[in-house]
Design an enzyme around this catalytic site. Sequence first.
Site, PDB file in Angstrom:
ATOM      1  N   TYR A   1      -9.591  -5.319   2.495  1.00 22.72           N
ATOM      2  CA  TYR A   1      -8.858  -4.100   2.822  1.00 22.72           C
ATOM      3  C   TYR A   1      -7.455  -4.106   2.224  1.00 22.72           C
ATOM      4  O   TYR A   1      -7.036  -3.121   1.595  1.00 22.72           O
ATOM      5  CB  TYR A   1      -8.779  -3.927   4.336  1.00 22.72           C
ATOM      6  CG  TYR A   1      -7.876  -2.805   4.772  1.00 22.72           C
ATOM      7  CD1 TYR A   1      -8.268  -1.472   4.645  1.00 22.72           C
ATOM      8  CD2 TYR A   1      -6.610  -3.078   5.306  1.00 22.72           C
ATOM      9  CE1 TYR A   1      -7.435  -0.444   5.035  1.00 22.72           C
ATOM     10  CE2 TYR A   1      -5.772  -2.052   5.694  1.00 22.72           C
ATOM     11  CZ  TYR A   1      -6.183  -0.735   5.554  1.00 22.72           C
ATOM     12  OH  TYR A   1      -5.343   0.286   5.930  1.00 22.72           O
TER      13      TYR A   1
ATOM     14  N   HIS B   1       0.932  -5.232   4.098  1.00 26.43           N
ATOM     15  CA  HIS B   1      -0.064  -5.927   4.907  1.00 26.43           C
ATOM     16  C   HIS B   1      -0.003  -7.411   4.587  1.00 26.43           C
ATOM     17  O   HIS B   1       0.219  -7.798   3.433  1.00 26.43           O
ATOM     18  CB  HIS B   1      -1.472  -5.410   4.610  1.00 26.43           C
ATOM     19  CG  HIS B   1      -1.639  -3.944   4.837  1.00 26.43           C
ATOM     20  ND1 HIS B   1      -1.637  -3.380   6.091  1.00 26.43           N
ATOM     21  CD2 HIS B   1      -1.809  -2.917   3.949  1.00 26.43           C
ATOM     22  CE1 HIS B   1      -1.811  -2.073   5.990  1.00 26.43           C
ATOM     23  NE2 HIS B   1      -1.906  -1.769   4.692  1.00 26.43           N
TER      24      HIS B   1
ATOM     25  N   GLU C   1       0.858  -1.190   0.000  1.00 27.46           N
ATOM     26  CA  GLU C   1       0.000   0.000   0.000  1.00 27.46           C
ATOM     27  C   GLU C   1       0.888   1.231   0.000  1.00 27.46           C
ATOM     28  O   GLU C   1       1.776   1.370   0.848  1.00 27.46           O
ATOM     29  CB  GLU C   1      -0.908   0.018   1.228  1.00 27.46           C
ATOM     30  CG  GLU C   1      -1.759   1.279   1.336  1.00 27.46           C
ATOM     31  CD  GLU C   1      -2.489   1.374   2.658  1.00 27.46           C
ATOM     32  OE1 GLU C   1      -3.274   2.332   2.829  1.00 27.46           O
ATOM     33  OE2 GLU C   1      -2.261   0.521   3.540  1.00 27.46           O
TER      34      GLU C   1
ATOM     35  N   HIS D   1       3.654   0.655   2.756  1.00 23.52           N
ATOM     36  CA  HIS D   1       3.240  -0.228   3.841  1.00 23.52           C
ATOM     37  C   HIS D   1       2.977  -1.607   3.251  1.00 23.52           C
ATOM     38  O   HIS D   1       2.500  -1.731   2.121  1.00 23.52           O
ATOM     39  CB  HIS D   1       1.958   0.272   4.507  1.00 23.52           C
ATOM     40  CG  HIS D   1       2.121   1.560   5.257  1.00 23.52           C
ATOM     41  ND1 HIS D   1       3.265   2.316   5.218  1.00 23.52           N
ATOM     42  CD2 HIS D   1       1.259   2.226   6.073  1.00 23.52           C
ATOM     43  CE1 HIS D   1       3.114   3.387   5.980  1.00 23.52           C
ATOM     44  NE2 HIS D   1       1.896   3.365   6.499  1.00 23.52           N
TER      45      HIS D   1
ATOM     46  N   ASP E   1      -5.726  -1.970  -3.409  1.00 18.97           N
ATOM     47  CA  ASP E   1      -4.885  -1.373  -4.447  1.00 18.97           C
ATOM     48  C   ASP E   1      -4.543  -2.362  -5.550  1.00 18.97           C
ATOM     49  O   ASP E   1      -3.901  -1.985  -6.542  1.00 18.97           O
ATOM     50  CB  ASP E   1      -3.598  -0.822  -3.834  1.00 18.97           C
ATOM     51  CG  ASP E   1      -3.859   0.380  -2.933  1.00 18.97           C
ATOM     52  OD1 ASP E   1      -4.940   0.989  -3.066  1.00 18.97           O
ATOM     53  OD2 ASP E   1      -2.998   0.698  -2.099  1.00 18.97           O
TER      54      ASP E   1
END
Length: 292
Positions: free
Chosen positions: A98, A60, A50, A58, A102
């Site tokens: 979530y 995840h 992200e 970031h 992207d």
Amino acid sequence: MPSASKNFRLQSKYVFLTYPKCSSQRDDLFQFLWEKLTPFLIFFLGVASELHQDGTTHYHALIQLDKKPCIRDPSFFDFEGNHPNIQPARNSKQVLDYISKDGDIKTRGDFRDHKVSPRKSDARWRTIIQTATSKEEYLDMIKEEFPHEWATKLQWLEYSANKLFPPQPEQYVSPFTESDLRCHEDLHNWRETHLYHVSIDAYTFIHPVSYDQAQSDLEWMADLTRMREGLGSDTPASTSADQLVPERPPGLEVSGDTTTGTGPSTSPTTMNTPPIISSTTSPSSSSHCGSN
């Protein structure tokens, strides 16, 4: 790297990791996690990147294991000097949606649509919070449903009860009766005799004179009021900062045979002439003894 913590313990087959501001490569992180978690029988692994608003990246990760781990080392998931935020994934579908928003995500394995149901105790607590109508009823319901919590955490439960049901301020009741608050006669007479109805400071706002002169003016007005009304020196006189101030009778200008001085005048003309009332003249601007 975080220091070892005796309180850290991860016992969940569904884990959500976030590596903030990580400069490593996504595929390298994916491979690291896969090898690290293989002993726990990985069911699904997804790692996504992200781009944050500050321009940093970031990462995840959603982990689904077939075997529940017992991890006590908080640095277990550290990778190339990057320490992640670690938390159980209570709703795997929401987490996957979530981290893949992207579109840059790498996955492996079969995804499980997993969701942790609320504990029954949470539902009981919710019922108490929603149905209690007073602080007393709230605490009684907790005592009935959760006696251990009531016995060991009563102080915190009373705090939450006061938040849910704020105590109403009690109406003030004076310990004194109306007769107690009435001014006694001797004090009332003393006040009327020795205290003015207007302060010296208030008087000087209207009449620009010195403090001593203002005090003298107020004393003179009090004495004059008593004299005009035929009152004794111990009888209260009404004074006001903006009352009409009587001028003192002029001296020789009134009558040619008028005697001036501090004694009473013997002229019939001056004795029959009423005091002249002026809205602009104060004792401080007129002679206290007449004209010489």
